[in-house]
Design an enzyme around this catalytic site. Structure first.
Site, PDB file in Angstrom:
ATOM      1  N   LYS A 294      16.481  13.414 -26.558  1.00 23.44           N
ATOM      2  CA  LYS A 294      15.858  14.540 -25.856  1.00 23.44           C
ATOM      3  C   LYS A 294      16.899  15.189 -24.942  1.00 23.44           C
ATOM      4  O   LYS A 294      17.547  14.469 -24.169  1.00 23.44           O
ATOM      5  CB  LYS A 294      14.659  14.032 -25.036  1.00 23.44           C
ATOM      6  CG  LYS A 294      13.954  15.112 -24.225  1.00 23.44           C
ATOM      7  CD  LYS A 294      12.832  14.504 -23.380  1.00 23.44           C
ATOM      8  CE  LYS A 294      12.137  15.599 -22.571  1.00 23.44           C
ATOM      9  NZ  LYS A 294      11.081  15.050 -21.711  1.00 23.44           N
TER      10      LYS A 294
ATOM     11  N   LYS B 150      18.077  10.376 -23.169  1.00 19.14           N
ATOM     12  CA  LYS B 150      17.473  11.517 -22.484  1.00 19.14           C
ATOM     13  C   LYS B 150      18.508  12.105 -21.528  1.00 19.14           C
ATOM     14  O   LYS B 150      18.943  11.447 -20.581  1.00 19.14           O
ATOM     15  CB  LYS B 150      16.222  11.087 -21.719  1.00 19.14           C
ATOM     16  CG  LYS B 150      15.515  12.228 -20.990  1.00 19.14           C
ATOM     17  CD  LYS B 150      14.268  11.733 -20.288  1.00 19.14           C
ATOM     18  CE  LYS B 150      13.544  12.837 -19.563  1.00 19.14           C
ATOM     19  NZ  LYS B 150      12.329  12.344 -18.868  1.00 19.14           N
TER      20      LYS B 150
END
Length: 327
Positions: A248, A195
């Site tokens: 992400k 992330k």
């Protein structure tokens, strides 16, 4: 002499193009994020995420009906609390919106998979993803206990998959141990392993009311220029017990999705995040792009890069378009 090989022969008709198509996108590949809020009778469109809503638990029914009718296999739940405090205690309250929403969705659609985001940023008064000290430093190890409590409370409410998004070190091992100890060894963990500290999260932070009140999250989310680090993060989480690995955002990190997918024999998820969605919507609203065509091209590129699962705010529209295309 004209070349004997003519690639255009395989592009001549739609039927031929379908037969030789290398990447196939299906409704089964898509997961819709949902935002649940306190109160009753709430169905409020999120201005930065057109077509997505803040929903109170009693208003979930029509949206879940649409999800099931679209053939989507799962939803991802985010929750906004009624009250915030320093440690985000509503994240593990059995009466908080997410925990109540899990039970309601399982009542409405028992076979629908419920994935729950586990983080503290929506629940803390300071907006960071963990407990902080007096100097504003996010404390890694004390945060693990809070995250584990939240994960167990989601499993108790009926969640199928726990998705920690906080990026604390060691959280997968802590949550796995907590779930196992509580009797939930059958519940899977979808780790936001890779992330990035991205500028594409703006609309989400408005939707979830989760912007940090001071500083930023670069001290625990990944630095965007780094790719080798993604392999280390993913390897650690798989070793600690993650069943899925997530990258992400998706669109600016297709190379990372591809690398992670090649390296790890676990299902790979990619989050087509709020800023990516909002850009498409804004450009389409001005007539600059064809929303349907661009959306499908983006989602197909994420699948082609190696994602098995795509979490996207486009999920309902994309599933409808896929059905129309197949008809």
């Amino acid at each position: 002499m004209f070349p004997q090989s003519r690639p255009r022969r395989l592009r001549r008709t739609e039927a031929i193009r379908r037969m030789v198509r290398e990447t196939h996108l299906r409704p089964d590949d898509l997961v819709l994020p949902l935002f649940v809020v306190p109160g009753s009778g709430v169905q409020r469109e999120i201005s930065s995420l057109p077509g997505n809503y803040h929903l109170s638990v009693d208003q979930l029914g029509p949206e879940i009906d649409r999800v099931v009718a679209a053939g989507l296999p799962a939803v991802l739940l985010f929750g906004l609390p009624e009250h915030k405090d320093e440690v985000g205690s509503e994240a593990f309250s059995p009466t908080a919106p997410v925990q109540r929403a899990i039970a309601e969705i399982k009542r409405l659609a028992p076979d629908l998979c419920v994935i729950t985001d586990v983080c503290l940023c929506e629940y803390t008064s300071h907006g960071h993803c963990g407990q902080v000290d007096a100097a504003g430093e996010v404390l890694n190890d004390p945060t693990l206990k809070l995250l584990t409590r939240a994960a167990v409370s989601h499993a108790e409410a009926g969640a199928d998959i726990i998705a920690p998004s906080d990026m604390m070190d060691g959280r997968i091992a802590a949550i796995r141990a907590g779930l196992d100890e509580a009797g939930f060894s059958d519940r899977a963990i979808m780790s936001y392993a890779v992330k990035y500290a991205s500028g594409f999260y703006g609309p989400f932070r408005e939707a979830a009311d989760s912007a940090p009140q001071f500083g930023d999250r670069r001290g625990y989310q990944m630095d965007p220029p780094n790719a080798r680090e993604a392999l280390r993060e993913a390897a650690l989480d798989v070793e600690e017990g993650a069943d899925f690995i997530m990258v992400k955002p998706a669109l600016s990190y297709l190379d990372v999705i591809q690398t992670v997918a090649r390296e790890f024999p676990v299902p790979i998820a990619a989050y087509n995040v709020s800023g990516e969605f909002a850009m498409v919507k804004a450009a389409a609203a001005r007539g600059w792009i064809d929303e349907r065509r661009v959306t499908m091209e983006i989602l197909t590129s994420i699948k082609r890069a190696g994602a098995d699962i795509i979490l996207t705010y486009h999920a309902l529209d994309a599933a409808r378009w896929l059905k129309e295309q197949a008809a």
